[in-house]
Motif scaffolding. Structure first.
Motif, PDB file in Angstrom:
ATOM      1  N   PHE A  93       0.708  -1.130  -0.069  1.00  0.00           N
ATOM      2  CA  PHE A  93       0.093  -0.084   0.052  1.00  0.00           C
ATOM      3  C   PHE A  93       0.765   1.273  -0.113  1.00  0.00           C
ATOM      4  O   PHE A  93       0.597   2.339  -0.897  1.00  0.00           O
ATOM      5  CB  PHE A  93      -0.913   0.029   1.394  1.00  0.00           C
ATOM      6  CG  PHE A  93      -1.842   1.158   1.255  1.00  0.00           C
ATOM      7  CD1 PHE A  93      -2.814   1.467   0.544  1.00  0.00           C
ATOM      8  CD2 PHE A  93      -1.430   2.186   2.148  1.00  0.00           C
ATOM      9  CE1 PHE A  93      -3.542   2.405   0.704  1.00  0.00           C
ATOM     10  CE2 PHE A  93      -2.217   3.314   2.142  1.00  0.00           C
ATOM     11  CZ  PHE A  93      -3.382   3.563   1.562  1.00  0.00           C
ATOM     12  N   LEU A  94       2.031   1.427   0.598  1.00  0.00           N
ATOM     13  CA  LEU A  94       2.794   2.499   0.867  1.00  0.00           C
ATOM     14  C   LEU A  94       3.722   2.787   0.062  1.00  0.00           C
ATOM     15  O   LEU A  94       4.309   3.772  -0.421  1.00  0.00           O
ATOM     16  CB  LEU A  94       3.543   2.441   2.397  1.00  0.00           C
ATOM     17  CG  LEU A  94       2.499   2.522   3.340  1.00  0.00           C
ATOM     18  CD1 LEU A  94       3.380   2.427   4.776  1.00  0.00           C
ATOM     19  CD2 LEU A  94       2.020   4.066   3.729  1.00  0.00           C
ATOM     20  N   GLU A  96       4.168   2.869  -3.420  1.00  0.00           N
ATOM     21  CA  GLU A  96       3.728   4.114  -4.328  1.00  0.00           C
ATOM     22  C   GLU A  96       3.403   5.347  -3.798  1.00  0.00           C
ATOM     23  O   GLU A  96       3.500   6.477  -4.562  1.00  0.00           O
ATOM     24  CB  GLU A  96       2.788   3.407  -5.451  1.00  0.00           C
ATOM     25  CG  GLU A  96       3.389   2.210  -6.384  1.00  0.00           C
ATOM     26  CD  GLU A  96       2.487   1.870  -7.266  1.00  0.00           C
ATOM     27  OE1 GLU A  96       1.300   2.353  -7.527  1.00  0.00           O
ATOM     28  OE2 GLU A  96       2.941   0.985  -8.213  1.00  0.00           O
ATOM     29  N   ARG A  97       2.707   5.259  -2.694  1.00  0.00           N
ATOM     30  CA  ARG A  97       1.995   6.416  -2.266  1.00  0.00           C
ATOM     31  C   ARG A  97       3.070   7.057  -1.235  1.00  0.00           C
ATOM     32  O   ARG A  97       3.118   8.498  -1.365  1.00  0.00           O
ATOM     33  CB  ARG A  97       0.842   6.190  -1.171  1.00  0.00           C
ATOM     34  CG  ARG A  97      -0.352   5.430  -2.062  1.00  0.00           C
ATOM     35  CD  ARG A  97      -1.310   4.948  -1.319  1.00  0.00           C
ATOM     36  NE  ARG A  97      -2.445   4.491  -1.933  1.00  0.00           N
ATOM     37  CZ  ARG A  97      -2.383   3.282  -2.526  1.00  0.00           C
ATOM     38  NH1 ARG A  97      -1.357   2.543  -2.590  1.00  0.00           N
ATOM     39  NH2 ARG A  97      -3.521   2.823  -3.307  1.00  0.00           N
ATOM     40  N   ALA A  98       4.044   6.372  -0.559  1.00  0.00           N
ATOM     41  CA  ALA A  98       4.750   7.329   0.502  1.00  0.00           C
ATOM     42  C   ALA A  98       6.193   7.135   0.074  1.00  0.00           C
ATOM     43  O   ALA A  98       6.949   7.829   0.493  1.00  0.00           O
ATOM     44  CB  ALA A  98       4.627   6.615   1.988  1.00  0.00           C
ATOM     45  N   GLY A 150       7.836   9.608  -0.953  1.00  0.00           N
ATOM     46  CA  GLY A 150       6.712  10.143  -1.729  1.00  0.00           C
ATOM     47  C   GLY A 150       6.545   9.920  -3.368  1.00  0.00           C
ATOM     48  O   GLY A 150       7.531   9.623  -3.746  1.00  0.00           O
TER      49      GLY A 150
END
Length: 151
Positions: A93-94, A96-98, A150
């Motif tokens: 989940f993280l 690509e997003r964070a 990010g």
């Protein structure tokens, strides 16, 4: 006359049968790929050998379970299964997003919660080292389109 009949350990037997059936399944799937030869292996060569090895290991395990006389009490380790699974899902989940660094840190922290005692200093050192290694390997060396922070 004494009853000398022993009970089969069904948990171990089912595990052995799963290995055996996995070997058979891999071999069945690999039969549709070209085998090639030993000097020029085709795409089906390695899966066929791997399936045959799994099949042999499964047969050996079945015979070992049949000969075994000890009963094993199975305790399912819910905490490690839950925490490692949660760590993998969180990473996915993280990433690509964070970014790769937060995702890797979250994976290491959640994975470390699978085992007790929790050692925060050790976990932070491992998370930092794994983050640096991940960025150097996947972003710099392999050139994967991931950002460190990010996305």
């Amino acid at each position: 006359m004494l009853n000398t009949m022993k009970k089969l350990n069904l948990v171990e037997l089912s595990g052995a049968l799963c290995v055996l059936l996995l070997g058979v399944a891999v071999m069945v799937i690999a039969r549709d790929y070209p085998m090639g030869s030993l000097s020029r292996m085709g795409t089906g060569y390695f899966p066929m050998i791997l399936g045959a090895l799994l099949l042999v290991i499964g047969v050996v395990l079945v015979f070992e379970v049949a000969r075994s006389t000890e009963q094993v009490v199975v305790r399912i380790p819910f905490r490690p299964i839950l925490m490692i699974g949660l760590g993998i899902i969180t990473f996915a989940f993280l990433v690509e997003r964070a970014g790769l660094v937060p995702a890797t840190c979250a994976l290491v922290v959640l994975g470390s919660l699978a085992e007790s005692p929790f050692r925060p200093v050790t976990v932070l050192c491992i998370a930092a080292a794994m983050s640096v290694i991940s960025v150097l390997l996947f972003v710099k060396a392999l050139g994967l389109p991931l950002s460190a922070f990010g996305g």
